[in-house]
Design a protein around this motif. Structure first.
Motif, mmCIF file in Angstrom:
data_model
loop_
_atom_site.group_PDB
_atom_site.id
_atom_site.type_symbol
_atom_site.label_atom_id
_atom_site.label_comp_id
_atom_site.label_asym_id
_atom_site.label_seq_id
_atom_site.Cartn_x
_atom_site.Cartn_y
_atom_site.Cartn_z
ATOM 1 N N SER A 23 -30.192 95.780 -33.184
ATOM 2 C CA SER A 23 -29.217 96.326 -32.255
ATOM 3 C C SER A 23 -27.815 95.874 -32.655
ATOM 4 O O SER A 23 -27.637 94.823 -33.275
ATOM 5 C CB SER A 23 -29.523 95.881 -30.828
ATOM 6 O OG SER A 23 -29.371 94.491 -30.697
ATOM 7 N N ILE A 24 -26.824 96.670 -32.307
ATOM 8 C CA ILE A 24 -25.430 96.397 -32.639
ATOM 9 C C ILE A 24 -24.634 96.297 -31.356
ATOM 10 O O ILE A 24 -24.754 97.144 -30.467
ATOM 11 C CB ILE A 24 -24.844 97.508 -33.530
ATOM 12 C CG1 ILE A 24 -25.587 97.575 -34.866
ATOM 13 C CG2 ILE A 24 -23.354 97.282 -33.766
ATOM 14 C CD1 ILE A 24 -25.165 98.747 -35.728
ATOM 15 N N VAL A 25 -23.805 95.265 -31.235
ATOM 16 C CA VAL A 25 -22.934 95.103 -30.079
ATOM 17 C C VAL A 25 -21.548 95.626 -30.440
ATOM 18 O O VAL A 25 -20.945 95.203 -31.425
ATOM 19 C CB VAL A 25 -22.852 93.634 -29.641
ATOM 20 C CG1 VAL A 25 -21.892 93.484 -28.457
ATOM 21 C CG2 VAL A 25 -24.228 93.117 -29.266
ATOM 22 N N PHE A 26 -21.039 96.558 -29.633
ATOM 23 C CA PHE A 26 -19.723 97.131 -29.859
ATOM 24 C C PHE A 26 -18.667 96.284 -29.149
ATOM 25 O O PHE A 26 -18.927 95.750 -28.070
ATOM 26 C CB PHE A 26 -19.659 98.557 -29.323
ATOM 27 C CG PHE A 26 -20.328 99.571 -30.199
ATOM 28 C CD1 PHE A 26 -19.598 100.559 -30.816
ATOM 29 C CD2 PHE A 26 -21.699 99.532 -30.418
ATOM 30 C CE1 PHE A 26 -20.207 101.502 -31.632
ATOM 31 C CE2 PHE A 26 -22.322 100.461 -31.224
ATOM 32 C CZ PHE A 26 -21.571 101.448 -31.839
ATOM 33 N N PRO A 27 -17.467 96.173 -29.717
ATOM 34 C CA PRO A 27 -16.389 95.500 -29.008
ATOM 35 C C PRO A 27 -16.043 96.234 -27.718
ATOM 36 O O PRO A 27 -16.212 97.448 -27.617
ATOM 37 C CB PRO A 27 -15.217 95.566 -29.993
ATOM 38 C CG PRO A 27 -15.845 95.788 -31.336
ATOM 39 C CD PRO A 27 -17.063 96.621 -31.061
ATOM 40 N N GLY A 28 -15.540 95.501 -26.727
ATOM 41 C CA GLY A 28 -15.161 96.103 -25.461
ATOM 42 C C GLY A 28 -16.308 96.129 -24.478
ATOM 43 O O GLY A 28 -17.409 95.657 -24.761
ATOM 44 N N GLY A 29 -16.043 96.690 -23.300
ATOM 45 C CA GLY A 29 -17.055 96.748 -22.255
ATOM 46 C C GLY A 29 -16.882 97.950 -21.362
ATOM 47 O O GLY A 29 -15.772 98.468 -21.199
ATOM 48 N N LEU A 30 -17.983 98.419 -20.774
ATOM 49 C CA LEU A 30 -17.995 99.560 -19.876
ATOM 50 C C LEU A 30 -18.921 99.269 -18.697
ATOM 51 O O LEU A 30 -19.745 98.358 -18.755
ATOM 52 C CB LEU A 30 -18.489 100.822 -20.608
ATOM 53 C CG LEU A 30 -17.662 101.325 -21.791
ATOM 54 C CD1 LEU A 30 -18.428 102.395 -22.558
ATOM 55 C CD2 LEU A 30 -16.308 101.864 -21.328
ATOM 56 N N VAL A 31 -18.791 100.061 -17.640
ATOM 57 C CA VAL A 31 -19.702 99.950 -16.497
ATOM 58 C C VAL A 31 -20.565 101.193 -16.333
ATOM 59 O O VAL A 31 -21.485 101.199 -15.517
ATOM 60 C CB VAL A 31 -18.925 99.675 -15.185
ATOM 61 C CG1 VAL A 31 -18.211 98.340 -15.266
ATOM 62 C CG2 VAL A 31 -17.942 100.799 -14.870
ATOM 63 N N ASP A 32 -20.276 102.245 -17.089
ATOM 64 C CA ASP A 32 -21.101 103.458 -17.067
ATOM 65 C C ASP A 32 -20.879 104.201 -18.370
ATOM 66 O O ASP A 32 -19.788 104.126 -18.960
ATOM 67 C CB ASP A 32 -20.731 104.347 -15.882
ATOM 68 C CG ASP A 32 -21.774 105.431 -15.634
ATOM 69 O OD1 ASP A 32 -22.969 105.141 -15.795
ATOM 70 O OD2 ASP A 32 -21.402 106.565 -15.277
ATOM 71 N N LEU A 33 -21.906 104.894 -18.869
ATOM 72 C CA LEU A 33 -21.727 105.698 -20.067
ATOM 73 C C LEU A 33 -22.775 106.796 -20.125
ATOM 74 O O LEU A 33 -23.809 106.750 -19.475
ATOM 75 C CB LEU A 33 -21.788 104.852 -21.340
ATOM 76 C CG LEU A 33 -23.118 104.317 -21.861
ATOM 77 C CD1 LEU A 33 -22.958 103.896 -23.319
ATOM 78 C CD2 LEU A 33 -23.593 103.130 -21.045
ATOM 79 N N ASP A 34 -22.458 107.830 -20.915
ATOM 80 C CA ASP A 34 -23.363 108.952 -21.136
ATOM 81 C C ASP A 34 -22.949 109.595 -22.450
ATOM 82 O O ASP A 34 -21.884 109.284 -23.009
ATOM 83 C CB ASP A 34 -23.281 109.953 -19.981
ATOM 84 C CG ASP A 34 -24.576 110.747 -19.822
ATOM 85 O OD1 ASP A 34 -25.431 110.672 -20.715
ATOM 86 O OD2 ASP A 34 -24.725 111.462 -18.815
ATOM 87 N N ILE A 35 -23.781 110.491 -22.964
ATOM 88 C CA ILE A 35 -23.492 111.090 -24.267
ATOM 89 C C ILE A 35 -23.518 112.606 -24.172
ATOM 90 O O ILE A 35 -24.312 113.190 -23.431
ATOM 91 C CB ILE A 35 -24.487 110.593 -25.335
ATOM 92 C CG1 ILE A 35 -23.968 110.899 -26.727
ATOM 93 C CG2 ILE A 35 -25.865 111.147 -25.105
ATOM 94 C CD1 ILE A 35 -24.703 110.164 -27.831
#
Length: 294
Positions: A95-107
């Motif tokens: 797994s890869i951790v991306f910089p930054g942070g979110l509380v919701d996501l979708d594609i």
């Protein structure tokens, strides 16, 4: 307005307590636990655990085999700016951790990742495979903050902090444009939303009722799908699932729309999503990402 940048967090802070989700210089903190590289293992009740422990998914987009997807990791320490850590996971690679942070996501489609951060801002990454790919910020209607984002093959929707009858106000993104005129307001209010591959928008209102907006047409009438205990909803591949308020092992009980009513799904979850093939993914109260095979 769409901004393309390697976002420096302080550049978008306007005095609010919350910080923005961003792509920074590519550096990242060490996770609290070892990153998982193990293959999926079969669990009970037709559920397969994809990664365990340490993950709470907000979205999973997968192929049949191998699978891959994205999730928000609440166990990552230290907590990133903007929300929870963004992970890309796979059945074949680390797994890869991306910089930054979110509380919701979708594609949207297969390679456009949309997210909401703690500050209510909306970001878009059209190549979310590299930790150095810059995020674009979408300017949402003035005086609003985004709470949720839902994306399908073509459309992108946000649920905002504006309160209306039924819950919170919805907007549909035109796909291009500047400022508030790039968003179309939608009649009615919801507390949770998700959009199917065929553009149907599904929602749960503040009374726990489930509705469908055919074709995602902002001027169409909402179609009621009789149910009064839904707390969250996930759709994809022509299938719809809800989380209820009833306790179950792993979190809360789940149900599937069968065309005329709701059928029980074994197990429990605290978070659900459906991939483009209609496969149900969940995060349970043990921070496991699992998928369901009927």
């Amino acid at each position: 307005m769409i901004k393309t940048q390697k976002i420096i967090p302080a550049a978008l802070i306007t005095g609010a307590v919350f910080l923005v989700g961003c792509i920074n210089d590519g550096s990242e903190s060490k996770p609290a636990k070892n990153e998982l590289t193990t293959a999926a293992v079969v669990a009970s009740n037709n559920w397969t655990v994809a990664f365990s422990p340490g993950f709470l998914p907000a979205f999973a987009n997968t192929g049949s085999n191998p699978f891959w997807g994205w999730a928000l990791d609440k166990t990552y320490s230290p907590k990133p700016q903007g929300g929870w850590a963004i992970r890309r996971f796979s059945s074949t690679t680390s797994s890869i951790v991306f910089p930054g942070g979110l509380v919701d996501l979708d594609i949207r489609g297969s390679n456009q990742l949309f997210g909401v951060n703690e500050n209510g801002s909306v970001f878009w990454n059209d190549y979310p495979y590299s930790v150095t790919t810059p995020w674009k910020e979408l300017t949402i209607p003035t005086t609003t903050l985004a709470l949720r984002v839902a994306a399908g093959n073509d459309d992108v929707w946000i649920l905002t902090n504006e309160t209306v009858a039924g819950g919170n106000k919805l907007y549909k993104w035109k796909g291009t444009g500047l400022g508030s005129d790039s968003w179309i307001p939608v009649a009615g209010g919801m507390k949770e939303i998700d959009v199917d591959n065929n553009k149907d928008l599904w929602g749960v209102n503040d009374q726990g009722y489930v509705f469908r907006l055919p074709g995602g047409n902002p001027t169409a009438s909402w179609d009621l799908k009789p149910f009064a205990d839904a707390k969250d909803i996930a759709v994809g591949g022509g299938k719809a699932f809800v989380i209820t308020s009833s306790p179950a092992t792993g979190g809360k009980a789940m149900k599937k729309w069968n065309g005329t009513g709701w059928t029980d799904i074994p197990g429990g979850a605290v978070n659900i999503q459906v991939d483009g093939g209609g496969r149900l993914w969940s995060g349970n109260d043990q921070n496991q990402i699992s998928y369901y095979t009927p």
